[in-house]
Design a protein around this motif. Sequence first.
Motif, PDB file in Angstrom:
ATOM      1  N   THR A 157       0.838  -1.200   0.000  1.00 15.15           N
ATOM      2  CA  THR A 157       0.000   0.000   0.000  1.00 15.15           C
ATOM      3  C   THR A 157       0.875   1.253   0.000  1.00 15.15           C
ATOM      4  N   GLN A 158       2.058   1.189   0.618  1.00 17.44           N
ATOM      5  CA  GLN A 158       2.949   2.346   0.626  1.00 17.44           C
ATOM      6  C   GLN A 158       3.422   2.668  -0.794  1.00 17.44           C
ATOM      7  N   ARG A 204       0.490   4.190  -2.707  1.00 15.51           N
ATOM      8  CA  ARG A 204       0.299   5.592  -2.313  1.00 15.51           C
ATOM      9  C   ARG A 204       1.338   6.489  -2.969  1.00 15.51           C
ATOM     10  N   THR A 205       2.582   6.044  -2.985  1.00 10.24           N
ATOM     11  CA  THR A 205       3.638   6.839  -3.603  1.00 10.24           C
ATOM     12  C   THR A 205       3.370   7.006  -5.095  1.00 10.24           C
ATOM     13  N   ARG A 216       0.630   9.498  -5.623  1.00 11.50           N
ATOM     14  CA  ARG A 216       1.095  10.872  -5.347  1.00 11.50           C
ATOM     15  C   ARG A 216       1.881  11.426  -6.532  1.00 11.50           C
ATOM     16  N   LEU A 220       7.359  14.836  -1.840  1.00  6.65           N
ATOM     17  CA  LEU A 220       6.571  13.594  -1.815  1.00  6.65           C
ATOM     18  C   LEU A 220       6.583  12.965  -0.425  1.00  6.65           C
ATOM     19  N   ALA A 221       7.762  12.942   0.199  1.00  4.51           N
ATOM     20  CA  ALA A 221       7.884  12.364   1.539  1.00  4.51           C
ATOM     21  C   ALA A 221       6.990  13.100   2.522  1.00  4.51           C
ATOM     22  N   LYS A 233       4.251  14.841   1.883  1.00  2.00           N
ATOM     23  CA  LYS A 233       2.841  14.571   1.595  1.00  2.00           C
ATOM     24  C   LYS A 233       2.411  13.178   2.048  1.00  2.00           C
ATOM     25  N   CYS A 234       3.344  12.232   2.026  1.00  2.16           N
ATOM     26  CA  CYS A 234       3.022  10.861   2.444  1.00  2.16           C
ATOM     27  C   CYS A 234       3.294  10.614   3.925  1.00  2.16           C
ATOM     28  N   MET A 240      11.087   7.435   1.243  1.00  5.82           N
ATOM     29  CA  MET A 240      10.519   7.810  -0.062  1.00  5.82           C
ATOM     30  C   MET A 240      11.474   7.438  -1.186  1.00  5.82           C
ATOM     31  N   HIS A 293      11.048   3.827  -1.886  1.00  4.39           N
ATOM     32  CA  HIS A 293       9.794   3.593  -2.611  1.00  4.39           C
ATOM     33  C   HIS A 293       9.957   3.947  -4.091  1.00  4.39           C
TER      34      HIS A 293
END
Length: 138
Positions: free
Chosen positions: A36-37, A40-41, A44, A56-57, A59-60, A67, A70
């Motif tokens: 799921t991570q 989500r990335t 985004r 990005l980091a 926002k997540c 990040m 990911h």
Amino acid sequence: MSEQSDWPPTPDDRALLIRMLNAVNILYSMDHRISTQLARTFLRVAEDEHQTVASLASKCGISAAVMTRHLQNLGSVNRNGNPGLGLVEMVEGLYDRRERRAILTERGAQAARLIYETLVEPKPVLRRRPRTDRTPED
């Protein structure tokens, strides 16, 4: 005395849930181990390309180091040197070459378009995810 729940869902609620499940299955079909991570990335980046790793980091809600991992897994080669998902690539910043920004690859853009179309389709049909655990003998 407990409050009455709004569950089971209405037909419209079910349709929305089916759309969401179909969208998840698009990413799952690319790699059945996707977390799921990572999803989500990817979403985004699809939402707003050319963001920095730090942006990005933030926002997540994760560190820049996580990040980066990911984004490597979503890239062409993951952090272990194995093939990645090929959905995202990192490009140098326009004014600062040390800055890295995430953009979608063609494959990533196709996946994002398919997810979008799945979420807005008028009458969702539950699409079964492909079975990847079967052998040719099954």
